[in-house]
Design an enzyme around this catalytic site. Structure first.
Site, short mmCIF file in Angstrom:
data_model
loop_
_atom_site.label_atom_id
_atom_site.label_comp_id
_atom_site.label_asym_id
_atom_site.label_seq_id
_atom_site.Cartn_x
_atom_site.Cartn_y
_atom_site.Cartn_z
N LYS A 220 0.86 -1.19 0.00
CA LYS A 220 0.00 0.00 0.00
C LYS A 220 0.90 1.23 0.00
O LYS A 220 1.70 1.43 0.91
CB LYS A 220 -0.91 0.00 1.22
CG LYS A 220 -1.76 1.27 1.29
CD LYS A 220 -2.80 1.21 2.39
CE LYS A 220 -3.58 2.51 2.44
NZ LYS A 220 -4.63 2.47 3.46
N ARG A 230 -10.83 9.98 1.69
CA ARG A 230 -10.70 10.69 2.97
C ARG A 230 -11.82 11.72 3.12
O ARG A 230 -12.22 12.02 4.25
CB ARG A 230 -9.31 11.31 3.09
CG ARG A 230 -8.22 10.24 3.17
CD ARG A 230 -6.81 10.82 3.18
NE ARG A 230 -5.81 9.76 3.08
CZ ARG A 230 -4.51 9.99 2.88
NH1 ARG A 230 -4.06 11.23 2.78
NH2 ARG A 230 -3.67 8.97 2.79
N LYS A 242 1.34 10.13 5.49
CA LYS A 242 1.39 8.73 5.93
C LYS A 242 2.67 8.03 5.46
O LYS A 242 2.73 6.81 5.37
CB LYS A 242 0.13 8.00 5.44
CG LYS A 242 -1.16 8.58 6.03
CD LYS A 242 -2.37 7.66 5.79
CE LYS A 242 -3.61 8.19 6.52
NZ LYS A 242 -4.76 7.25 6.42
N GLU A 258 7.40 -6.71 1.26
CA GLU A 258 6.17 -6.62 2.06
C GLU A 258 5.26 -7.83 1.81
O GLU A 258 4.66 -8.37 2.72
CB GLU A 258 5.41 -5.33 1.72
CG GLU A 258 6.03 -4.06 2.30
CD GLU A 258 5.75 -3.89 3.81
OE1 GLU A 258 5.15 -4.80 4.42
OE2 GLU A 258 6.13 -2.84 4.36
N LYS A 273 -2.10 -1.37 -3.86
CA LYS A 273 -2.98 -0.21 -3.80
C LYS A 273 -2.16 1.06 -3.87
O LYS A 273 -1.18 1.15 -3.13
CB LYS A 273 -3.76 -0.26 -2.48
CG LYS A 273 -4.68 0.90 -2.25
CD LYS A 273 -5.24 0.82 -0.87
CE LYS A 273 -6.14 2.01 -0.63
NZ LYS A 273 -6.67 2.02 0.70
N SER A 299 -10.14 5.62 -4.83
CA SER A 299 -11.09 6.72 -4.97
C SER A 299 -10.66 7.77 -5.99
O SER A 299 -11.47 8.25 -6.77
CB SER A 299 -11.34 7.37 -3.61
OG SER A 299 -10.13 7.83 -3.05
C1 PBG Z 1 -7.11 3.77 5.36
C2 PBG Z 1 -7.57 3.48 4.00
C3 PBG Z 1 -7.43 4.35 2.92
C4 PBG Z 1 -8.04 3.75 1.83
C5 PBG Z 1 -8.52 2.50 2.26
N1 PBG Z 1 -8.21 2.35 3.60
C6 PBG Z 1 -6.88 5.72 2.83
C7 PBG Z 1 -5.62 6.04 3.46
O1 PBG Z 1 -4.74 5.19 3.65
O2 PBG Z 1 -5.47 7.20 3.82
C8 PBG Z 1 -8.13 4.38 0.49
C9 PBG Z 1 -9.17 3.91 -0.44
C10 PBG Z 1 -9.41 4.78 -1.60
O3 PBG Z 1 -8.78 5.83 -1.81
O4 PBG Z 1 -10.30 4.42 -2.36
N2 PBG Z 1 -6.74 2.76 6.18
#
Ligand code: PBG
Length: 351
Positions: A220, A230, A242, A258, A273, A299
């Site tokens: 990720k 968010r 992050k 990972e 992701k 998203s």
């Molecule tokens: C947080 C989480 C995120 C997403 C899924 N779980 C956002 C982040 O890490 O800030 C993102 C999903 C998306 O953007 O569609 N644990």
């Protein structure tokens, strides 16, 4: 039937007579032969997207009778449990077999340790119970991370500006157990703390949840593509970014590291992701492991297509299907996508 005789075009006519008088072109292969008709194209198609590949991420909010739009995610609303169940009629009716749940937690329930995340009667456990009652066959995957529950908007407990690892893992374990207890089929840790897959697997097994799977967000990345998500969860970090836990966008070998760790710790499915800017990572991971590989079409990837389509700049359905097919072609066996319903509809209509 010749609709448009090429002899009518002077330059083409010149070339035709040239081709007729010169020896046959030495073409052993003419790849265009297999592209000639839709039937041929279908027969030799290497990647076929189906509704079985899709997981639909959905947002849930407390209360009843609530359906709230998220401006940056048109078509993906937040639902209270009652309306979510109604919406699921349509989702299930379209043949979608799996959903991933994300909660909008009200501010007064947030704290630095994300205590609400493991409340056995919290929003997600309640939602899972209601879904399992109404749709026992639907696969329910829950997100395991602290950010929706954290006053800091981080995926871990914050101390002096740092995200604590092991203390956070202890909370994630409790969260995963609460979700298993409620009936989740799989838990999906999206936090990127070290060692959380192993800790969660061990705790699930110790409590008898041997059949609850782990969909690990293994690679990720610290990505700007998460912005609209968010917005949906009101979970943007309150300070910093992050990057001390999510991966650097420039790294590929580290993704394999990972993945290896998560597999060794007991992951059932490994995930990459975001998806589109990381198709090479999906491909490498697919070559690297025999586990199913998931990819999250996040998203921001969704919002870009929706926004361009709203302007009339692209053909939304065609771009959506091309995008999802590319993610599958890269090596993803499973795709989390906000397009799940649209894609299911388009595939039903014949793609
Ligand atoms: C947080 C989480 C995120 C997403 C899924 N779980 C956002 C982040 O890490 O800030 C993102 C999903 C998306 O953007 O569609 N644990």
């Amino acid at each position: 039937m010749v609709l448009f005789p090429s002899t009518a075009i002077p330059d083409v006519a010149a070339h035709l007579s040239e081709a007729a008088t010169s020896p046959a072109l030495p073409l052993v292969h003419r790849p265009r032969r297999l592209r000639r008709t839709e039937g041929l194209r279908r027969m030799v198609r290497e990647t076929v997207l189906t509704v079985d590949d899709l997981i639909y991420p959905m947002f849930v909010v407390e209360g009843s009778g609530q359906r709230q739009q998220v401006p940056s995610m048109p078509g993906c609303d937040r639902y209270s449990i009652d309306l979510l169940i109604e919406e699921l009629q349509e989702v299930v009716g379209l043949g979608i077999g799996a959903i991933a749940l994300f909660p909008l937690i009200p501010d007064h329930q947030k704290d630095n340790a994300g205590t609400e995340s493991y409340n056995p009667t919290g929003l997600i456990p309640q939602t899972v119970r209601a879904i399992k009652q109404a749709f026992p066959q639907l696969l329910v995957i829950t997100d395991v991370a602290l950010d929706p529950y954290s006053t800091m908007g981080h995926d871990g407990i914050v101390q002096d500006g740092e995200i604590l690892n092991d203390e956070t893992v202890a909370v994630l374990v409790k969260q995963a157990l609460a979700h298993a207890e409620a009936g989740a089929d799989m838990v999906a840790p999206s936090d990127m703390m070290d060692g959380r897959i192993g800790a969660i697997r061990q705790a699930l097994d110790a409590e008898g949840w041997i059949n609850v799977g782990i969909l690990a967000y293994s690679a990720k990345y610290a990505s700007a593509y998460y912005g609209p998500f968010r917005d949906a969860l009101e979970s943007a970090p309150k300070f910093g970014d992050k990057k001390t836990y999510q991966m650097d966008a420039a790294n590929a070998a580290e993704a394999l590291k990972e993945v290896d760790l998560d597999i060794a710790e007991g992951a059932d499915i490994v995930m990459v992701k975001p998806a589109l800017a990381y198709l090479d990572i999906i491909h490498r991971i697919k070559q690297h492991t025999n586990l199913p590989v998931a990819a999250y079409n996040v998203s921001g990837e969704y919002a870009m297509v929706k926004a361009a389509a709203a302007q009339g700049w692209i053909d939304e359905t065609a771009v959506m299907l091309e995008t999802l097919t590319s993610i599958k072609r890269a090596g993803a066996d499973v795709i989390l996508t906000y397009f799940a319903k649209d894609a299911a509809r388009a595939l039903k209509a014949g793609g």
